[in-house]
Structure formats: structure tokens, C-alpha cells
Design a protein around this motif. Structure first.
Motif, PDB file in Angstrom:
ATOM      1  N   ILE A 162      35.820  34.387  37.077  1.00  0.00           N
ATOM      2  CA  ILE A 162      33.948  36.239  36.699  1.00  0.00           C
ATOM      3  C   ILE A 162      34.069  35.457  35.443  1.00  0.00           C
ATOM      4  O   ILE A 162      35.062  35.939  34.095  1.00  0.00           O
ATOM      5  CB  ILE A 162      34.998  37.351  37.032  1.00  0.00           C
ATOM      6  CG1 ILE A 162      35.985  37.517  38.674  1.00  0.00           C
ATOM      7  CG2 ILE A 162      34.209  38.544  36.098  1.00  0.00           C
ATOM      8  CD1 ILE A 162      36.419  38.721  38.087  1.00  0.00           C
ATOM      9  N   CYS A 177      32.688  30.270  42.129  1.00  0.00           N
ATOM     10  CA  CYS A 177      33.804  28.648  42.054  1.00  0.00           C
ATOM     11  C   CYS A 177      33.463  27.203  42.528  1.00  0.00           C
ATOM     12  O   CYS A 177      31.753  27.461  42.511  1.00  0.00           O
ATOM     13  CB  CYS A 177      34.231  29.180  43.845  1.00  0.00           C
ATOM     14  SG  CYS A 177      35.071  31.021  44.042  1.00  0.00           S
ATOM     15  N   CYS A 232      37.946  29.140  41.064  1.00  0.00           N
ATOM     16  CA  CYS A 232      37.403  30.669  40.608  1.00  0.00           C
ATOM     17  C   CYS A 232      37.907  31.339  39.303  1.00  0.00           C
ATOM     18  O   CYS A 232      38.565  31.210  39.378  1.00  0.00           O
ATOM     19  CB  CYS A 232      37.879  31.246  41.880  1.00  0.00           C
ATOM     20  SG  CYS A 232      37.097  31.294  43.311  1.00  0.00           S
ATOM     21  N   LEU A 244      35.973  43.817  41.897  1.00  0.00           N
ATOM     22  CA  LEU A 244      35.256  43.189  40.955  1.00  0.00           C
ATOM     23  C   LEU A 244      34.577  43.943  39.844  1.00  0.00           C
ATOM     24  O   LEU A 244      34.906  43.393  38.421  1.00  0.00           O
ATOM     25  CB  LEU A 244      33.874  42.338  41.794  1.00  0.00           C
ATOM     26  CG  LEU A 244      33.116  41.808  41.150  1.00  0.00           C
ATOM     27  CD1 LEU A 244      33.744  40.465  40.176  1.00  0.00           C
ATOM     28  CD2 LEU A 244      32.499  40.974  41.962  1.00  0.00           C
ATOM     29  N   SER A 277      36.150  43.394  35.505  1.00  0.00           N
ATOM     30  CA  SER A 277      34.796  43.105  35.237  1.00  0.00           C
ATOM     31  C   SER A 277      34.938  44.387  33.909  1.00  0.00           C
ATOM     32  O   SER A 277      34.066  43.190  32.268  1.00  0.00           O
ATOM     33  CB  SER A 277      33.520  42.699  35.389  1.00  0.00           C
ATOM     34  OG  SER A 277      33.293  43.842  36.309  1.00  0.00           O
ATOM     35  N   VAL A 282      39.868  39.417  45.135  1.00  0.00           N
ATOM     36  CA  VAL A 282      39.415  39.111  44.105  1.00  0.00           C
ATOM     37  C   VAL A 282      38.803  38.021  45.201  1.00  0.00           C
ATOM     38  O   VAL A 282      37.381  37.343  45.596  1.00  0.00           O
ATOM     39  CB  VAL A 282      38.324  39.008  42.554  1.00  0.00           C
ATOM     40  CG1 VAL A 282      37.474  38.624  42.431  1.00  0.00           C
ATOM     41  CG2 VAL A 282      38.943  40.546  41.678  1.00  0.00           C
ATOM     42  N   ALA A 326      35.014  36.595  47.495  1.00  0.00           N
ATOM     43  CA  ALA A 326      34.389  35.484  47.240  1.00  0.00           C
ATOM     44  C   ALA A 326      34.730  34.308  48.579  1.00  0.00           C
ATOM     45  O   ALA A 326      33.433  33.378  49.098  1.00  0.00           O
ATOM     46  CB  ALA A 326      35.525  34.949  46.444  1.00  0.00           C
ATOM     47  N   LEU A 370      30.686  35.929  38.864  1.00  0.00           N
ATOM     48  CA  LEU A 370      31.961  34.998  40.004  1.00  0.00           C
ATOM     49  C   LEU A 370      31.640  34.137  40.219  1.00  0.00           C
ATOM     50  O   LEU A 370      31.148  33.604  41.885  1.00  0.00           O
ATOM     51  CB  LEU A 370      32.420  36.382  41.570  1.00  0.00           C
ATOM     52  CG  LEU A 370      33.521  35.960  42.425  1.00  0.00           C
ATOM     53  CD1 LEU A 370      34.477  35.940  41.342  1.00  0.00           C
ATOM     54  CD2 LEU A 370      33.666  36.862  43.411  1.00  0.00           C
TER      55      LEU A 370
END
Length: 726
Positions: free
Chosen positions: A641, A537, A639, A507, A511, A455, A459, A535
């Protein structure tokens, strides 16, 4: 009426101008001030805008004073209403006297020109929203009058707490050298709200002596504000709101027109209780604002040993709710303490207030029943017998609906059974008790190290192609860059070949796994729907961390507007009031700072902290019981979610459904391609073309080098479509 302390500054401007000429209308001063602002004539802009604010306050005060004065001079107070046969001429004679009194009073107070002070509704709304202070703070700042700039900014921000630019300006002022704490003052402070919040603060701190003094002050000032509001209801009608009815009203007769206008005045007067119980800048009012004062006061007086006043306040509360069992029991206790012969009498001013309000409600409900009017009663204490029979069923339905929609209490939430976690290996690291709060939990091992890396690769590959701020400055701090990516955008980028399809799909899966965990833990008997998935960061800006004092994300609640000074959270727009639970799934820990922390309602007292790490999920209810923020990220990239959930399917995330549909379509295409490959392989073997199976469509026969490039970059080639084992 008491003049707010900040107005003295404006009054001094008026005195300095002298009595040489009549004051200009406030709307013209405002327009000239805004023109000077955009011409960057800061001194003239500041002068004109200050004069416009003073002019508006002067106009409102004149209207209030005239209404009060003429009510006594040309009202029914001395002689009573006419009752004999010639009542019509006597009644309208008194009406004409009142009109003459108001006209004369307004002319006297407004220098003989009351008509020129009538401004458009849009301009009046600007002043109600304190918009002139938005211009004033910039003008004062340009003039290097820092104290006045800060107070103007604070005055505007109090009434507009969600104004993003002003929020940034306020944070800058707080960090600015030379700015004193006392500069952050509200020039339009409402006296009863200042006293009310101070009273609640003392009450919560068990300082009942001070609580009594401030709550009594709040009650007294609140009733004065109520009278001021009611006086203004007799002013001009809003022309804009009446345009649609104007043609119809011109056809009405004398009594129909009088009745229609009078009912509008009565409804305005009834609404005044909502106006005084709504804090500036808020939409929702404090329910039962006046009765709740007497509930608080009876307890506070009891705590300081004044049983007489405690009993008086309890008796006054019972005027609103005569069958309230809790207060009736309190009355018995107070009566026993005072003795059987002691006389306990409710406050006469409140008795008169209730009688007047009920008389007005009776007239309004008559108009509702017989003249087709509508009415949204602001008072929950209105007796049911006053409501027309035809409306009682609707009234009961509304009350039942409110009861069912009322949020569960903390005690009920704590008593809910916790469901079993639906995935093996996931562990509960900290529960609500360990996190010093309610409806909070931290779980680990939701993702593996490998999944976190995938993931994170997504990103990084998405970079500036995401949906959010695309690497620009964070909306919460100038010291960090912010990147955001939704599930749908990730899958769209995967289809374009910008990111790895498997990572984008992960992703979506991560979730959903988090949703199932949160649902099983907090609401095992209820379905949770996605409200939003992001997502996110946050990257520390290089060379901009020294002396940093702000947060990565300021303290807030997720479904209400946090009000630390009032020790409450207002569940109203622009907050996402439909969100019920929140969660954050962390992906890394190789950065400095960035811890999540929970606070008390004051947004200052930290109750718990959570350090991010790969696969850690922190989840909590979204309301005011869980204010939270994020410490500054001072080095590296953080980072995670971010996930929000709702119990209401009508508020479910629409992009989520589109993303899931896109995945289904992709899987169907892959399955179709797989079947075609299989048929080609079987056909090739039967023809004896080659002992080596043919390469699938779209795939090079020797993919070793391209696979290596793919594994290093994390980006899938458009021509390379490996089957998704997940």
C-alpha cells in the motif's frame, strides 16, 4: 557569443548547401520537415529539421549581434544623451539612427529579407522547447544513424525531463548495443550551466582549484548570456500577449505609447537574470545566481591560499548585501591577513551591473506607482528604499510569508521530538541513523499475517478491475506488469459484489492506521492529511528477466524533480510539491528482488535498503533528502500500500472523503437492517410461529455451503451480507 559544440554539425549542413539562394525561413523549413516526418521520408525530414534548427540559431544570433553593434554605432555612448532645449529632436534623431542601423544590419545578415523570418509565437515556443530534436531522433534512428539519434534524443530530454515517451526511448538507447557514452551529448548545451554544474561538483569534492576555474568560467559565460538576453528584449513584442491591450494602446498618445513599450523592455531585461539562472527543462531558477558565485568563490579562493582574490569576491558579494554579517566578518579576516595597507576593491563589472539594474528598477517602480504597471522583482537583493512607500508593506508581507513557508532545515527536523506510537505491538526496527539518512524510519507489526492475506485477497479479486494499469506493462519497465487500486474503487467494487466488503474496508483501515503512526512519529504537533493512497502490485513478466538491467521504479524524490547532475532537487510542477511525507506498507515477501533503496542526491550511491515483508511500514519525508527507488522484481508478485501525506488540507485526497462517506452509508444500512431483523424476530416469537429465529433479510437460512464458497474465493455474494464485526 560562443557557439555550442553541437551546433557545428548544423553549421556543416549549411555550408554543404552553398550560397546559391537566400536561406529559407526556419518556420517553413520546420513545417516541411514535420510533413516529411509523417510521410516517413526520413532522409528529407532529417535534412529539413537540421536546417530549421540552424536557421533559428542564425536568426537569434543576427538579432543579438545587430543590437550590440547598433548600440555602439547609434547610441549615447560617445556623445551622451541630449540635455539642451531642443532635446526632443536630438533624442528622436538618435532613435531614428538606431532604427536605421538595426534595419540595415538585419537585412545584411538575413540576405535582405528580415521580414520573412518572423515566425508565429507557437513555432518559436517549439524551438525554445527543442521540439525539432524530438522528430530528429526518430528520423536518424530510421536512417540507422545511431550516434545522431542518441544525441538528438538527449538534447530534447535535457529540456523536457518529464516527457514519458522520451524517457523510455532514453532507457532503450542506454541498453542498446553499439551506443557509446559520448553519444549522450547536449547539442544545445548552455556554456554557463555546463561550467556551473562542473564548478559545484568540484566544490563539493573539495577540489577548490578546479572549482575556482569552472565557477569563474560560469560567471563570465553567464554575464555574456545575460547580455544576449537583454539584447533580444529590444526585439519584436509578443503579439499574442498584447492582443487584449491592443485596442487600448491605439488610443494612447505618443509619449504614453513610448512609455508603455519602454517599461515592457525594462521588465524583460530585469527578467533576464531569471532566464540565465534557470536550467533548461526546469521552471524554478537558482536564487541569487550571480551573488552566490561570489560567495562560493571567496571561500574557494581562501582554500587555495589566494587571500587577495578571496577578499575581492567577498567585497563584490557585499555590493549585493552590504549588511550581511557573515560576509562582513569574512572581510575583516581577509583584511587582517592582507594587512591594513592592502586595498580591497570589488569587481567593477559587477558594480556597473548593479548600478544599471537599480536604475532600471527605479524607472519600473515609478511606472508601477504612477502609471498602473505591475512588476515582480526577480532580485532578493533590491534595496527596500528603492521600493515605493505604498508597496513596502506588501513587500514585507511577501518576505515574511516566504520565511514562514520555507522548509525546515535538516537540523531542525532532527531536533523535533518523536511522538509515542499510538498502537501497541508496533515496533521501530530502523531509525534515520541506522538508515544513513534523515527523516526515515522502518516499523514492523503494523498488520498481522491474517490482515496481510485479506488485503492480498482483495488485490487478487480486483484483478483487472482496478483503477490503475489493469495488469498492463508497468510505466517504469517493460519487464513487469502493474496493477493499482484506490480505496474508493475498492469500496465501489465491494458494493458491486466483485470483492469482499470486509477486505475493502480493511484497506481503508490499514491506510488510516499507517497515517496515525506516521503522524505521531514525524509530526506529533501537526495534522497529516492523505494526499494519495494506492494498493499496488508489481508482477515479474515470465520469460523476460534474463539479462535485465533496469529498475522496477527508477530513483526519484516524491515532491521534487531530482537532478543528479546538478546535485539538487527542483521543487516545481509536474512534481507533487505539496506532498510532505511518504510511506509504504508491505503485504508480502514471497518474490525475488523488489527491495526499496535510498541513495544520495546523485541517484547512484546507495545509502540504505529495506526488504519488504508483511506488516512492515517504511516512512520518510518526501523531499530531495530522500531519493529512493525499487530494485527489479525478477520473480513473483510484490504488493504494497503506497501512501503519500500532506500538511496542507487544501491538497487532501478527495476520493478519501468519498470513500469514508460510502462506509458510513453502508454501516447505516447495516444497522437499519439489523434493527429490522431484531423487530421481526421479536414479532415471530410473540406469534409463536417457530422456535427457530428467522433468518435475517437477504440471508439464506442454511448458509453453510455458500459460506464455504465465500471463504475460498474471497468474493462476497450479492445476496449474502454478513455483518461487519470491524
Amino acid at each position: 557569443m560562443r557557439v555550442p559544440a553541437g551546433r557545428l554539425l548544423l553549421l556543416s549542413v549549411a555550408v554543404a548547401l552553398g550560397p546559391c539562394s537566400p536561406p529559407a525561413p526556419f518556420d517553413l523549413l520546420y513545417a516541411d520537415g514535420v510533413r516529411a516526418y509523417f510521410a516517413q521520408d526520413w532522409a528529407r525530414a532529417a535534412e529539413l529539421l537540421q536546417r530549421s534548427v540552424h536557421g533559428y540559431a542564425r536568426l537569434q544570433d543576427a538579432r543579438r549581434q545587430c543590437q550590440r553593434g547598433c548600440q555602439a554605432e547609434a547610441g549615447w555612448a560617445l556623445q551622451g544623451p541630449p540635455l539642451g532645449p531642443p532635446w526632443e529632436s536630438a533624442f528622436f534623431g538618435r532613435v531614428l539612427q538606431r532604427a536605421e542601423c538595426l534595419e540595415e544590419c538585419a537585412g545584411r545578415r538575413l540576405d535582405g529579407q528580415p521580414s520573412v523570418h518572423r515566425a508565429a509565437a507557437e513555432i518559436r515556443r517549439d524551438f525554445e522547447a527543442r521540439e525539432p530534436y524530438n522528430y530528429l531522433q526518430v528520423a536518424f534512428f530510421k536512417l540507422k544513424r545511431l550516434d545522431e539519434a542518441v544525441s538528438s534524443a538527449h538534447t530534447f530530454f535535457v529540456a523536457n525531463p518529464q516527457h514519458l515517451q522520451m524517457r523510455e526511448d532514453m532507457e532503450k538507447y542506454q541498453r542498446m548495443a553499439g551506443v557509446k557514452a559520448e553519444s549522450f551529448r547536449d547539442l544545445e548545451a548552455v556554456p554557463h550551466w555546463v561550467a556551473y554544474e562542473a564548478g559545484l561538483h568540484h566544490y563539493g569534492a573539495d577540489d577548490y582549484q578546479q572549482a575556482v576555474a569552472r565557477l569563474e568560467e560560469s560567471l563570465s559565460e553567464g554575464l555574456l548570456a545575460l547580455q544576449d538576453c537583454r539584447a533580444l528584449c529590444e526585439g519584436l513584442q509578443e503579439e499574442e500577449e498584447k492582443e487584449e491591450e491592443e485596442e487600448e494602446k491605439t488610443q494612447l498618445g505618443l509619449y504614453e505609447s513610448i512609455a508603455a513599450h519602454y517599461i515592457q523592455v525594462l521588465k524583460c531585461r530585469q527578467k533576464c537574470v531569471l532566464d540565465i539562472s534557470t536550467k533548461p527543462g526546469r521552471v524554478s531558477s537558482v536564487e541569487d545566481f550571480i551573488p552566490s558565485h561570489f560567495d562560493l568563490l571567496q571561500f574557494a579562493y581562501g582554500q587555495v591560499g589566494n587571500q587577495t582574490l578571496a577578499a575581492e569576491c567577498a567585497a563584490t558579494y557585499l555590493l549585493f548585501y552590504p549588511s550581511d554579517e557573515r560576509m562582513l566578518e569574512k572581510m575583516k579576516q581577509y583584511q587582517a591577513a592582507l594587512g591594513a595597507k592592502a586595498s580591497v576593491v570589488a569587481r567593477e563589472a559587477i558594480r556597473s551591473y548593479i548600478q544599471r539594474s537599480l536604475m532600471e528598477k527605479k524607472l519600473i517602480y515609478y511606472a508601477v506607482e504612477h502609471l498602473g504597471e505591475t512588476f515582480d522583482d526577480p532580485d532578493p537583493w533590491t534595496p527596500e528604499e528603492l521600493i515605493p512607500e505604498g508597496m513596502k508593506a506588501i513587500h514585507r508581507e511577501e518576505q515574511e510569508k516566504q520565511r514562514l513557508e520555507a522548509p525546515e532545515t535538516e537540523q531542525q527536523q532532527q531536533q523535533q521530538p518523536r511522538g509515542l506510537l499510538p498502537f501497541e505491538g508496533v515496533t521501530i526496527t530502523m531509525d534515520s541513523q541506522q538508515l544513513n539518512g534523515s527523516q526515515r524510519v522502518v516499523m514492523d507489526r503494523v498488520l498481522t499475517e491474517s490482515e496481510c492475506k485479506d488485503v492480498l485477497r482483495l488485490a487478487k479479486a480486483a484483478g483487472g478491475s482496478g483503477d490503475g494499469y489493469r495488469g498492463r506493462r508497468s510505466p517504469h519497465t517493460p519487464h513487469e506488469r502493474f496493477e493499482g487500486l484506490t480505496v474508493l474503487r475498492a469500496l465501489q467494487l465491494a458494493e458491486e459484489g466483485t470483492v469482499n466488503w470486509r477486505d475493502a474496508k480493511l484497506l481503508l483501515q490499514a491506510s488510516e492506521k499507517s497515517r496515525e503512526i506516521v503522524e505521531s512519529y514525524f509530526t506529533p504537533a501537526k495534522r497529516l492529511y492523505f494526499s494519495f493512497t494506492h494498493l499496488v502490485c508489481r508482477t515479474a513478466a515470465e520469460g523476460e528477466q534474463e539479462g535485465r538491467m533496469d529498475l522496477s521504479h527508477p530513483v526519484h524524490a516524491d515532491n521534487c524533480l531530482l537532478d543528479p547532475e546538478g546535485n539538487t532537487c527542483w521543487k516545481e510542477p509536474p512534481a507533487y510539491i505539496y506532498r510532505d511525507y511518504s510511506a509504504i506498507l508491505y503485504l508480502n515477501d514471497d518474490f525475488q528482488g523488489g527491495n526499496l533503496f535510498f541513495t544520495e542526491m546523485d541517484a547512484v550511491t546507495v545509502t540504505a535498503q529495506v526488504r519488504p515483508k508483511c506488516g512492515r511500514l517504511v516512512a520518510f519525508s518526501s523531499g530531495g533528502e530522500n531519493p529512493h527507488g525499487v530494485w527489479a522484481v525478477t520473480r513473483g508478485r510484490r504488493c504494497a500500500i503506497a501512501l503519500w501525506y500532506t500538511l496542507s488540507p487544501e491538497h487532501s485526497e478527495q476520493e478519501r472523503a468519498q470513500a469514508e462517506e460510502l462506509v458510513k452509508r453502508k454501516l447505516a444500512e447495516q444497522e437499519e437492517s439489523h434493527l429490522a431483523d431484531k423487530e421481526n424476530a421479536e414479532a415471530g416469537r410473540s406469534a409463536g410461529d417457530s422456535p427457530e429465529p428467522p433468518a435475517p433479510k437477504g440471508r439464506a437460512r442454511s448458509a453453510g455451503r455458500r459460506s464455504k464458497q465465500y471463504s475460498e474465493s474471497g468474493v462476497e455474494s450479492k445476496g449474502l451480507q454478513p455483518r461487519d464485526e470491524l
